[in-house]
Motif scaffolding. Structure first.
Motif, PDB file in Angstrom:
ATOM      1  N   VAL A 168       0.875  -1.170   0.000  1.00 16.17           N
ATOM      2  CA  VAL A 168       0.000   0.000   0.000  1.00 16.17           C
ATOM      3  C   VAL A 168       0.913   1.221   0.000  1.00 16.17           C
ATOM      4  O   VAL A 168       1.798   1.337   0.845  1.00 16.17           O
ATOM      5  N   THR A 169       0.705   2.128  -0.958  1.00 17.57           N
ATOM      6  CA  THR A 169       1.541   3.328  -1.042  1.00 17.57           C
ATOM      7  C   THR A 169       0.656   4.559  -1.176  1.00 17.57           C
ATOM      8  O   THR A 169      -0.537   4.455  -1.471  1.00 17.57           O
ATOM      9  N   GLY A 170       1.258   5.713  -0.979  1.00 17.90           N
ATOM     10  CA  GLY A 170       0.544   6.972  -1.193  1.00 17.90           C
ATOM     11  C   GLY A 170      -0.434   7.332  -0.098  1.00 17.90           C
ATOM     12  O   GLY A 170      -1.317   8.163  -0.299  1.00 17.90           O
ATOM     13  N   VAL A 171      -0.288   6.718   1.082  1.00 20.60           N
ATOM     14  CA  VAL A 171      -1.165   7.061   2.200  1.00 20.60           C
ATOM     15  C   VAL A 171      -0.751   8.444   2.710  1.00 20.60           C
ATOM     16  O   VAL A 171       0.435   8.754   2.808  1.00 20.60           O
ATOM     17  N   THR A 172      -1.719   9.277   3.027  1.00 10.75           N
ATOM     18  CA  THR A 172      -1.447  10.631   3.491  1.00 10.75           C
ATOM     19  C   THR A 172      -0.893  10.613   4.907  1.00 10.75           C
ATOM     20  O   THR A 172      -1.401   9.883   5.757  1.00 10.75           O
ATOM     21  N   ASN A 173       0.132  11.436   5.154  1.00  6.56           N
ATOM     22  CA  ASN A 173       0.710  11.553   6.485  1.00  6.56           C
ATOM     23  C   ASN A 173      -0.362  11.976   7.477  1.00  6.56           C
ATOM     24  O   ASN A 173      -1.205  12.811   7.164  1.00  6.56           O
ATOM     25  N   GLY A 174      -0.325  11.408   8.668  1.00  2.00           N
ATOM     26  CA  GLY A 174      -1.309  11.746   9.694  1.00  2.00           C
ATOM     27  C   GLY A 174      -2.545  10.867   9.648  1.00  2.00           C
ATOM     28  O   GLY A 174      -3.439  11.015  10.473  1.00  2.00           O
ATOM     29  N   THR A 175      -2.617   9.943   8.671  1.00  2.00           N
ATOM     30  CA  THR A 175      -3.753   9.032   8.575  1.00  2.00           C
ATOM     31  C   THR A 175      -3.845   8.220   9.864  1.00  2.00           C
ATOM     32  O   THR A 175      -2.829   7.826  10.437  1.00  2.00           O
ATOM     33  N   ALA A 176      -5.057   7.970  10.328  1.00  6.43           N
ATOM     34  CA  ALA A 176      -5.269   7.206  11.559  1.00  6.43           C
ATOM     35  C   ALA A 176      -4.598   5.840  11.467  1.00  6.43           C
ATOM     36  O   ALA A 176      -4.510   5.253  10.390  1.00  6.43           O
ATOM     37  N   LYS A 177      -4.148   5.351  12.608  1.00  4.26           N
ATOM     38  CA  LYS A 177      -3.440   4.065  12.662  1.00  4.26           C
ATOM     39  C   LYS A 177      -4.455   2.931  12.829  1.00  4.26           C
ATOM     40  O   LYS A 177      -4.546   2.280  13.863  1.00  4.26           O
ATOM     41  N   THR A 178      -5.258   2.733  11.761  1.00  4.12           N
ATOM     42  CA  THR A 178      -6.211   1.628  11.732  1.00  4.12           C
ATOM     43  C   THR A 178      -6.094   0.947  10.379  1.00  4.12           C
ATOM     44  O   THR A 178      -5.686   1.575   9.390  1.00  4.12           O
ATOM     45  N   ALA A 179      -6.445  -0.323  10.323  1.00  3.45           N
ATOM     46  CA  ALA A 179      -6.363  -1.072   9.069  1.00  3.45           C
ATOM     47  C   ALA A 179      -7.230  -0.419   8.003  1.00  3.45           C
ATOM     48  O   ALA A 179      -6.828  -0.281   6.845  1.00  3.45           O
ATOM     49  N   GLU A 180      -8.422   0.012   8.390  1.00  6.73           N
ATOM     50  CA  GLU A 180      -9.353   0.617   7.435  1.00  6.73           C
ATOM     51  C   GLU A 180      -8.810   1.934   6.891  1.00  6.73           C
ATOM     52  O   GLU A 180      -8.772   2.155   5.686  1.00  6.73           O
ATOM     53  N   ALA A 181      -8.333   2.811   7.781  1.00  4.04           N
ATOM     54  CA  ALA A 181      -7.821   4.118   7.357  1.00  4.04           C
ATOM     55  C   ALA A 181      -6.587   3.973   6.472  1.00  4.04           C
ATOM     56  O   ALA A 181      -6.411   4.725   5.515  1.00  4.04           O
ATOM     57  N   LEU A 182      -5.735   2.991   6.782  1.00  2.00           N
ATOM     58  CA  LEU A 182      -4.517   2.796   6.002  1.00  2.00           C
ATOM     59  C   LEU A 182      -4.778   2.077   4.679  1.00  2.00           C
ATOM     60  O   LEU A 182      -3.876   1.933   3.860  1.00  2.00           O
ATOM     61  N   GLY A 183      -6.002   1.614   4.465  1.00  2.00           N
ATOM     62  CA  GLY A 183      -6.351   0.976   3.198  1.00  2.00           C
ATOM     63  C   GLY A 183      -5.879  -0.464   3.081  1.00  2.00           C
ATOM     64  O   GLY A 183      -5.668  -0.965   1.977  1.00  2.00           O
ATOM     65  N   LEU A 184      -5.716  -1.143   4.220  1.00  5.94           N
ATOM     66  CA  LEU A 184      -5.282  -2.540   4.176  1.00  5.94           C
ATOM     67  C   LEU A 184      -6.429  -3.427   3.703  1.00  5.94           C
ATOM     68  O   LEU A 184      -7.583  -3.199   4.057  1.00  5.94           O
ATOM     69  N   PRO A 185      -6.125  -4.440   2.912  1.00  3.59           N
ATOM     70  CA  PRO A 185      -7.192  -5.298   2.391  1.00  3.59           C
ATOM     71  C   PRO A 185      -7.843  -6.122   3.499  1.00  3.59           C
ATOM     72  O   PRO A 185      -7.170  -6.534   4.453  1.00  3.59           O
ATOM     73  N   ALA A 186      -9.144  -6.369   3.358  1.00  2.00           N
ATOM     74  CA  ALA A 186      -9.876  -7.172   4.344  1.00  2.00           C
ATOM     75  C   ALA A 186      -9.655  -8.666   4.106  1.00  2.00           C
ATOM     76  O   ALA A 186      -9.880  -9.483   4.990  1.00  2.00           O
ATOM     77  N   SER A 195     -10.370 -14.015   5.074  1.00  4.19           N
ATOM     78  CA  SER A 195     -10.262 -12.770   5.819  1.00  4.19           C
ATOM     79  C   SER A 195      -8.959 -12.738   6.603  1.00  4.19           C
ATOM     80  O   SER A 195      -8.400 -13.768   6.964  1.00  4.19           O
ATOM     81  N   VAL A 196      -8.502 -11.520   6.822  1.00  5.52           N
ATOM     82  CA  VAL A 196      -7.237 -11.307   7.527  1.00  5.52           C
ATOM     83  C   VAL A 196      -7.445 -10.213   8.569  1.00  5.52           C
ATOM     84  O   VAL A 196      -8.150  -9.243   8.328  1.00  5.52           O
ATOM     85  N   THR A 197      -6.846 -10.416   9.743  1.00  7.83           N
ATOM     86  CA  THR A 197      -6.894  -9.428  10.814  1.00  7.83           C
ATOM     87  C   THR A 197      -5.503  -8.825  10.942  1.00  7.83           C
ATOM     88  O   THR A 197      -4.537  -9.543  11.215  1.00  7.83           O
ATOM     89  N   TRP A 198      -5.407  -7.518  10.709  1.00  6.21           N
ATOM     90  CA  TRP A 198      -4.112  -6.828  10.718  1.00  6.21           C
ATOM     91  C   TRP A 198      -3.777  -6.334  12.117  1.00  6.21           C
ATOM     92  O   TRP A 198      -4.610  -5.725  12.781  1.00  6.21           O
ATOM     93  N   ASP A 199      -2.549  -6.550  12.569  1.00  3.67           N
ATOM     94  CA  ASP A 199      -2.074  -6.114  13.876  1.00  3.67           C
ATOM     95  C   ASP A 199      -1.411  -4.744  13.737  1.00  3.67           C
ATOM     96  O   ASP A 199      -0.193  -4.600  13.877  1.00  3.67           O
ATOM     97  N   VAL A 200      -2.247  -3.740  13.459  1.00  4.95           N
ATOM     98  CA  VAL A 200      -1.746  -2.387  13.201  1.00  4.95           C
ATOM     99  C   VAL A 200      -1.075  -1.802  14.447  1.00  4.95           C
ATOM    100  O   VAL A 200      -0.107  -1.055  14.349  1.00  4.95           O
ATOM    101  N   ASP A 201      -1.548  -2.175  15.633  1.00  8.08           N
ATOM    102  CA  ASP A 201      -0.996  -1.624  16.874  1.00  8.08           C
ATOM    103  C   ASP A 201       0.501  -1.880  17.005  1.00  8.08           C
ATOM    104  O   ASP A 201       1.230  -1.071  17.570  1.00  8.08           O
ATOM    105  N   ARG A 202       0.972  -3.005  16.483  1.00 10.48           N
ATOM    106  CA  ARG A 202       2.389  -3.339  16.601  1.00 10.48           C
ATOM    107  C   ARG A 202       3.248  -2.739  15.485  1.00 10.48           C
ATOM    108  O   ARG A 202       4.467  -2.847  15.525  1.00 10.48           O
ATOM    109  N   ALA A 203       2.632  -2.128  14.494  1.00  6.37           N
ATOM    110  CA  ALA A 203       3.387  -1.515  13.399  1.00  6.37           C
ATOM    111  C   ALA A 203       4.111  -0.278  13.908  1.00  6.37           C
ATOM    112  O   ALA A 203       3.667   0.374  14.851  1.00  6.37           O
TER     113      ALA A 203
END
Length: 93
Positions: free
Chosen positions: A12-30, A44-52
């Motif tokens: 995933v590229t081109g995400v705007t700086n300051g985007t919320a730290k959630t899978a949905e906001a970052l555009g991660l695939p479901a 389905s996949v569950t992303w561990d965004v908290d550890r990123a």
């Protein structure tokens, strides 16, 4: 159907700086693609965004990896103990 591998999702590229730290906001695939002995299926996949390492307050380009846990769909077995995890690379501009 027997699981053979988990396909790594496209970065995933081109995400705007300051985007919320959630899978949905970052555009991660479901879902991610699984390769089985009977063809490809989605799972389905569950992303561990908290550890990123992403920090929304940092205003510079950040590239980081998010690890996800795959849930096998009904009818897919995993007799070969394929790892049910995947990673995705994300770049925030």
């Amino acid at each position: 159907m027997m699981l053979q591998s988990v396909t790594t999702p496209e970065a995933v590229t081109g995400v705007t700086n300051g985007t919320a730290k959630t899978a949905e906001a970052l555009g991660l695939p479901a879902t991610v693609e699984l390769v089985t002995d009977a063809g490809s299926v989605n799972a389905s996949v569950t992303w561990d965004v908290d550890r990123a390492s992403y920090d929304p307050s940092v205003q510079t380009t950040q590239t980081f990896t998010v690890t996800g846990t795959v849930t096998l769909p009904e009818g897919v077995s995993n007799p070969n103990n394929v790892a049910l995890t995947t990673d995705i690379s994300v770049t925030v501009d």
